[in-house]
Scaffold this active site. Structure first.
Site, short mmCIF file in Angstrom:
data_model
loop_
_atom_site.label_atom_id
_atom_site.label_comp_id
_atom_site.label_asym_id
_atom_site.label_seq_id
_atom_site.Cartn_x
_atom_site.Cartn_y
_atom_site.Cartn_z
N SER A 127 -10.65 -1.19 10.64
CA SER A 127 -11.69 -0.55 9.84
C SER A 127 -12.97 -1.38 9.85
CB SER A 127 -11.20 -0.39 8.41
OG SER A 127 -12.25 -0.04 7.53
N TYR A 155 -8.61 -4.55 1.04
CA TYR A 155 -8.30 -3.71 2.20
C TYR A 155 -8.89 -4.30 3.48
CZ TYR A 155 -8.56 0.48 5.21
OH TYR A 155 -8.47 1.38 6.25
N LYS A 159 -6.79 -5.78 6.72
CA LYS A 159 -7.00 -5.30 8.08
C LYS A 159 -7.36 -6.45 9.02
CE LYS A 159 -6.45 -0.76 7.98
NZ LYS A 159 -5.48 -0.06 8.85
#
Length: 334
Positions: A127, A155, A159
């Site tokens: 991402s 998050y 990632k």
């Protein structure tokens, strides 16, 4: 060729699996089995699940590795993940769903290779959230793969951890890892999810369906977007690219930022008004949420797309084309 897709009944997973089932080939070779793994139960009338080429593995991927690797895996698209806002609210959930599951898949792929099986080509959906702006280290005006990732969310951190694990396993020859960093994918159909960026779909999807919605950020905020069609095309291109230097090839286990269209929320809303009219656009109310704005506002909005372009990938031409694609693909289902 046995291909596995994790998160296969999620939004992008369904589109990716559907594309593979239509072509029934990968890199010019016939697909012999397509394993769709997800904790989501496919609907009873799912044509995908009923396809004779398909095996469905239901449950958390971490708990179903024995079924996923019951036969040799040639290609693994790893899309399953906990999303941004829920990872921020529950760090342990994000670590289990994102980091622990990815590491378990890497261990299983490594064991397959060590046992004389094929080397897994693992394609990881990362991402743009791996990047983040901090007052002490602001992002450059234009971000590329050479920009230092400094995530400002759990998050994004998770990632990035997975990216490094995949790169290291690739360097050791345990597997063939490929990382595609997705932009914010819009417009997503269906119900709102727990992604902090979900409003970037909601402010278009909900009004088009006649439902009021709120926008939790300033209209001046800019975002890097990709249509679902371009996101899936990017994943497949990164997956099938040959290794090596030069145009159209992947140089080592370096990540690829999929191409981005930069657009402001104000421009998105103006496009909605232009295409759907005042009554539809007026269903959107600006109600700032500092938590959402802090997460999404830390992400870069302008990308150098040259690495993706070398693979033949280009961003959507404009936001109107993204909305028209959504209307074509999902009219009556939003």
């Amino acid at each position: 060729m046995r291909i596995v897709v994790t998160g296969a009944f999620g939004f992008l997973g369904r589109r990716l699996a559907g594309t593979l089932l239509r072509t029934r080939t990968f890199g010019g070779a016939p697909i012999t089995r397509l394993v769709l793994a997800d904790r989501i139960v496919p609907p009873p009338d799912s044509a995908m699940a009923a396809d004779p080429l398909v095996d469905v593995v239901h449950g958390e991927v971490f708990d179903r590795l024995g079924e996923v690797f019951a036969e040799p895996v040639d290609v693994l698209f790893h899309l399953a993940a906990a999303v941004s806002a829920e990872c921020e609210a529950d760090v342990d959930l994000g670590m289990r769903a994102n980091v622990d599951t990815t590491r378990a898949l890497l261990d299983a792929a490594r064991a397959q290779s060590a046992g004389g099986g094929p080397s897994v080509r693992l394609v990881f959906a990362s991402s743009l959230a791996v990047y983040g702006s901090h007052p002490a280290m602001p992002l450059p005006a234009v971000v590329s793969e050479s920009t230092l990732p400094t995530p400002q969310s759990s998050y994004g951190t998770q990632k990035l951890v997975c990216e490094h694990l995949i790169a290291d396993c690739t360097r050791h020859g345990f597997l063939d890892g490929r990382v595609a960093r997705l932009m914010t994918v819009a417009v997503r159909p269906g119900k709102p999810n727990a992604a902090a960026s979900g409003f970037l779909s909601g402010i278009i999807r909900e009004p088009l369906a006649g439902r009021p919605t709120t926008c939790p950020v300033s209209p001046e905020l800019r975002a890097a977007l990709s249509s679902p069609r371009r996101a899936v095309a990017g994943l497949l291109r990164v997956a099938q690219a040959e290794r090596g230097a030069g145009p159209g090839r992947l140089d080592g286990p370096l990540p690829v930022n999929l191409p981005a269209l930069t657009v402001s929320v104000a421009q998105m809303l103006a496009t909605l008004r232009q295409l759907a009219g005042d009554a539809v656009a007026d269903l959107v109310t600006i109600e700032p949420d500092p938590v959402v704005e802090a997460i999404v506002g830390s992400w870069p909005a302008v990308f150098d797309n040259r690495r993706a372009a070398a693979l033949g990938l280009e961003p959507d031409p404009d936001f109107a084309s993204i909305v028209r694609d959504h209307l074509t693909d999902h009219t009556g289902t939003s």
